[in-house]
Scaffold this motif. Sequence first.
Motif, PDB file in Angstrom:
ATOM      1  N   GLU A  96       0.796  -1.226   0.000  1.00  0.00           N
ATOM      2  CA  GLU A  96       0.000   0.000   0.000  1.00  0.00           C
ATOM      3  C   GLU A  96       0.830   1.278   0.000  1.00  0.00           C
ATOM      4  OE1 GLU A  96      -3.217  -0.193   2.797  1.00  0.00           O
ATOM      5  OE2 GLU A  96      -4.154  -1.857   1.702  1.00  0.00           O
ATOM      6  N   ASN A  97       2.149   1.157  -0.116  1.00  0.00           N
ATOM      7  CA  ASN A  97       2.987   2.332  -0.348  1.00  0.00           C
ATOM      8  C   ASN A  97       3.019   2.716  -1.825  1.00  0.00           C
ATOM      9  OD1 ASN A  97       3.948   2.738   2.370  1.00  0.00           O
ATOM     10  ND2 ASN A  97       5.225   0.911   2.093  1.00  0.00           N
ATOM     11  N   TYR A  98       2.454   1.826  -2.677  1.00  0.00           N
ATOM     12  CA  TYR A  98       2.492   2.042  -4.119  1.00  0.00           C
ATOM     13  C   TYR A  98       1.094   2.317  -4.669  1.00  0.00           C
ATOM     14  CZ  TYR A  98       7.322   0.559  -4.011  1.00  0.00           C
ATOM     15  OH  TYR A  98       8.669   0.488  -3.742  1.00  0.00           O
ATOM     16  N   VAL A  99       1.051   3.233  -5.646  1.00  0.00           N
ATOM     17  CA  VAL A  99      -0.219   3.639  -6.244  1.00  0.00           C
ATOM     18  C   VAL A  99      -0.096   3.630  -7.764  1.00  0.00           C
ATOM     19  CG1 VAL A  99      -0.815   5.071  -4.244  1.00  0.00           C
ATOM     20  CG2 VAL A  99       0.379   6.114  -6.199  1.00  0.00           C
ATOM     21  N   ILE A 100      -1.242   3.601  -8.427  1.00  0.00           N
ATOM     22  CA  ILE A 100      -1.247   3.692  -9.891  1.00  0.00           C
ATOM     23  C   ILE A 100      -0.804   5.095 -10.292  1.00  0.00           C
ATOM     24  CG2 ILE A 100      -2.751   3.727 -11.913  1.00  0.00           C
ATOM     25  CD1 ILE A 100      -4.199   1.335 -10.834  1.00  0.00           C
ATOM     26  N   GLY A 201       2.630  -9.349 -13.028  1.00  0.00           N
ATOM     27  CA  GLY A 201       3.419 -10.274 -12.228  1.00  0.00           C
ATOM     28  C   GLY A 201       3.125 -10.226 -10.746  1.00  0.00           C
ATOM     29  N   GLY A 202       2.081  -9.509 -10.346  1.00  0.00           N
ATOM     30  CA  GLY A 202       1.731  -9.412  -8.928  1.00  0.00           C
ATOM     31  C   GLY A 202       2.729  -8.604  -8.130  1.00  0.00           C
ATOM     32  N   GLY A 203       3.531  -7.795  -8.824  1.00  0.00           N
ATOM     33  CA  GLY A 203       4.568  -7.038  -8.137  1.00  0.00           C
ATOM     34  C   GLY A 203       4.096  -5.685  -7.652  1.00  0.00           C
ATOM     35  N   ALA A 204       4.939  -5.049  -6.839  1.00  0.00           N
ATOM     36  CA  ALA A 204       4.713  -3.680  -6.374  1.00  0.00           C
ATOM     37  C   ALA A 204       6.068  -3.026  -6.206  1.00  0.00           C
ATOM     38  CB  ALA A 204       3.926  -3.662  -5.080  1.00  0.00           C
ATOM     39  N   ALA A 205       6.482  -2.331  -7.252  1.00  0.00           N
ATOM     40  CA  ALA A 205       7.755  -1.613  -7.242  1.00  0.00           C
ATOM     41  C   ALA A 205       7.639  -0.486  -8.251  1.00  0.00           C
ATOM     42  CB  ALA A 205       8.908  -2.548  -7.617  1.00  0.00           C
ATOM     43  N   ASN A 206       8.509   0.495  -8.149  1.00  0.00           N
ATOM     44  CA  ASN A 206       8.480   1.581  -9.116  1.00  0.00           C
ATOM     45  C   ASN A 206       8.604   1.025 -10.532  1.00  0.00           C
ATOM     46  OD1 ASN A 206       8.239   3.539  -7.176  1.00  0.00           O
ATOM     47  ND2 ASN A 206      10.408   4.109  -7.181  1.00  0.00           N
ATOM     48  N   GLY A 207       7.648   1.402 -11.374  1.00  0.00           N
ATOM     49  CA  GLY A 207       7.680   0.973 -12.764  1.00  0.00           C
ATOM     50  C   GLY A 207       6.939  -0.311 -13.064  1.00  0.00           C
ATOM     51  N   THR A 208       6.387  -0.990 -12.035  1.00  0.00           N
ATOM     52  CA  THR A 208       5.593  -2.196 -12.309  1.00  0.00           C
ATOM     53  C   THR A 208       4.457  -1.831 -13.252  1.00  0.00           C
ATOM     54  OG1 THR A 208       6.085  -3.192 -10.152  1.00  0.00           O
ATOM     55  CG2 THR A 208       4.135  -4.004 -11.310  1.00  0.00           C
ATOM     56  N   ASN A 209       4.353  -2.545 -14.354  1.00  0.00           N
ATOM     57  CA  ASN A 209       3.364  -2.164 -15.361  1.00  0.00           C
ATOM     58  C   ASN A 209       1.948  -2.515 -14.928  1.00  0.00           C
ATOM     59  OD1 ASN A 209       3.068  -0.926 -17.975  1.00  0.00           O
ATOM     60  ND2 ASN A 209       2.325  -2.899 -18.713  1.00  0.00           N
ATOM     61  N   ILE A 210       1.006  -1.687 -15.357  1.00  0.00           N
ATOM     62  CA  ILE A 210      -0.413  -1.957 -15.139  1.00  0.00           C
ATOM     63  C   ILE A 210      -1.002  -2.430 -16.461  1.00  0.00           C
ATOM     64  CG2 ILE A 210      -2.656  -0.971 -14.542  1.00  0.00           C
ATOM     65  CD1 ILE A 210      -0.752  -1.263 -12.187  1.00  0.00           C
ATOM     66  N   ASP A 211      -1.577  -3.624 -16.438  1.00  0.00           N
ATOM     67  CA  ASP A 211      -2.151  -4.194 -17.651  1.00  0.00           C
ATOM     68  C   ASP A 211      -3.593  -4.624 -17.416  1.00  0.00           C
ATOM     69  OD1 ASP A 211      -1.788  -6.412 -16.060  1.00  0.00           O
ATOM     70  OD2 ASP A 211      -0.472  -7.478 -17.447  1.00  0.00           O
ATOM     71  N   SER A 212      -4.202  -5.076 -18.485  1.00  0.00           N
ATOM     72  CA  SER A 212      -5.550  -5.642 -18.440  1.00  0.00           C
ATOM     73  C   SER A 212      -5.398  -7.157 -18.504  1.00  0.00           C
ATOM     74  CB  SER A 212      -6.354  -5.124 -19.639  1.00  0.00           C
ATOM     75  OG  SER A 212      -7.580  -5.791 -19.764  1.00  0.00           O
ATOM     76  N   TYR A 213      -6.066  -7.865 -17.584  1.00  0.00           N
ATOM     77  CA  TYR A 213      -5.839  -9.306 -17.461  1.00  0.00           C
ATOM     78  C   TYR A 213      -7.153  -9.986 -17.098  1.00  0.00           C
ATOM     79  CZ  TYR A 213      -2.685 -13.311 -16.664  1.00  0.00           C
ATOM     80  OH  TYR A 213      -2.016 -14.503 -16.763  1.00  0.00           O
ATOM     81  N   GLN A 214      -7.259 -11.251 -17.484  1.00  0.00           N
ATOM     82  CA  GLN A 214      -8.433 -12.026 -17.083  1.00  0.00           C
ATOM     83  C   GLN A 214      -8.604 -11.932 -15.560  1.00  0.00           C
ATOM     84  OE1 GLN A 214      -8.242 -16.152 -18.184  1.00  0.00           O
ATOM     85  NE2 GLN A 214     -10.090 -16.707 -17.064  1.00  0.00           N
ATOM     86  N   CYS A 215      -9.805 -11.640 -15.120  1.00  0.00           N
ATOM     87  CA  CYS A 215     -10.047 -11.489 -13.682  1.00  0.00           C
ATOM     88  C   CYS A 215      -9.767 -12.809 -12.968  1.00  0.00           C
ATOM     89  CB  CYS A 215     -11.491 -11.054 -13.437  1.00  0.00           C
ATOM     90  SG  CYS A 215     -11.896  -9.444 -14.162  1.00  0.00           S
ATOM     91  N   ASN A 216      -8.889 -12.749 -11.949  1.00  0.00           N
ATOM     92  CA  ASN A 216      -8.480 -13.991 -11.283  1.00  0.00           C
ATOM     93  C   ASN A 216      -8.481 -13.886  -9.753  1.00  0.00           C
ATOM     94  OD1 ASN A 216      -6.161 -12.506 -10.695  1.00  0.00           O
ATOM     95  ND2 ASN A 216      -5.003 -13.399 -12.403  1.00  0.00           N
ATOM     96  N   GLN A 217      -8.949 -12.764  -9.227  1.00  0.00           N
ATOM     97  CA  GLN A 217      -9.142 -12.574  -7.784  1.00  0.00           C
ATOM     98  C   GLN A 217      -7.839 -12.614  -6.982  1.00  0.00           C
ATOM     99  OE1 GLN A 217     -12.187 -15.347  -6.502  1.00  0.00           O
ATOM    100  NE2 GLN A 217     -13.763 -14.331  -7.709  1.00  0.00           N
ATOM    101  N   THR A 218      -6.717 -12.346  -7.620  1.00  0.00           N
ATOM    102  CA  THR A 218      -5.451 -12.297  -6.903  1.00  0.00           C
ATOM    103  C   THR A 218      -5.208 -10.889  -6.359  1.00  0.00           C
ATOM    104  OG1 THR A 218      -4.226 -11.725  -8.903  1.00  0.00           O
ATOM    105  CG2 THR A 218      -4.472 -14.080  -8.390  1.00  0.00           C
ATOM    106  N   ALA A 219      -4.212 -10.776  -5.461  1.00  0.00           N
ATOM    107  CA  ALA A 219      -3.887  -9.477  -4.863  1.00  0.00           C
ATOM    108  C   ALA A 219      -3.464  -8.463  -5.920  1.00  0.00           C
ATOM    109  CB  ALA A 219      -2.779  -9.649  -3.829  1.00  0.00           C
ATOM    110  N   ALA A 220      -2.916  -8.954  -7.035  1.00  0.00           N
ATOM    111  CA  ALA A 220      -2.474  -8.057  -8.106  1.00  0.00           C
ATOM    112  C   ALA A 220      -3.637  -7.289  -8.726  1.00  0.00           C
ATOM    113  CB  ALA A 220      -1.758  -8.863  -9.189  1.00  0.00           C
TER     114      ALA A 220
END
Length: 228
Positions: A96-100, A201-220
Amino acid sequence: MLNNKGFAISTVLYAMLLMATLVIFLLIGNFSFERNTTNEFVNNIKNELNGRDDIVDSSSIDSVDDSNNISGYLTDISGEVVTLDDKFKIVSTVNENYVINIAGNKVSTNSSNINLNIADNLEGQEFSLVESTNAGYYYIAQASNKTFVFDIYDANSASNTNIQLFTINNGKHQQFTFVETADEGVYYIKSGLGTCVDAYGGGAANGTNIDSYQCNQTAAQKWRIMIV
């Protein structure tokens, strides 16, 4: 003398009658006030039990459940109801330190990339909602220039399709709804194409890309809203 006494008695009785009448009117007024106050109190309780509060401004955003039924207001991290007038950050539940974030803070440029970044006082991290003609769906707009919105590249419903910033063109690939999860205040952001906003990739770091993906109910794919 008798006539004077009779007059005095009549005057006293008349005065008592006036006082009694006044008291009755006061009691009726007080009862009416208490009844109205009680009715208001009861109605407020009903609204709370129904999960809705008519005091909330009409520009409030309704969230939906997995079956696309409206089941409650979209709320931010503190429980505050989100409205169309609000500016907010979209917070990752992975960290939660990371935002879109709009890459390079290019808030008014077509094809600007959307990624994650550490939360900061950046214009490119502030968004607002704009109603679409598709009921329950909204454009996620850059807050200072609402003509630029989230856009799924080439209106492609395939997983791993990039999300970018682009001018509004009324396509379903630019329209999103907020779906409640089992966790209060946590949402999936589902597109009109049926895919979900996803941190690559379920990551949270500067530059982690935001994409459109099949809904899978993961934290990502789970997000919180933070009004700013």
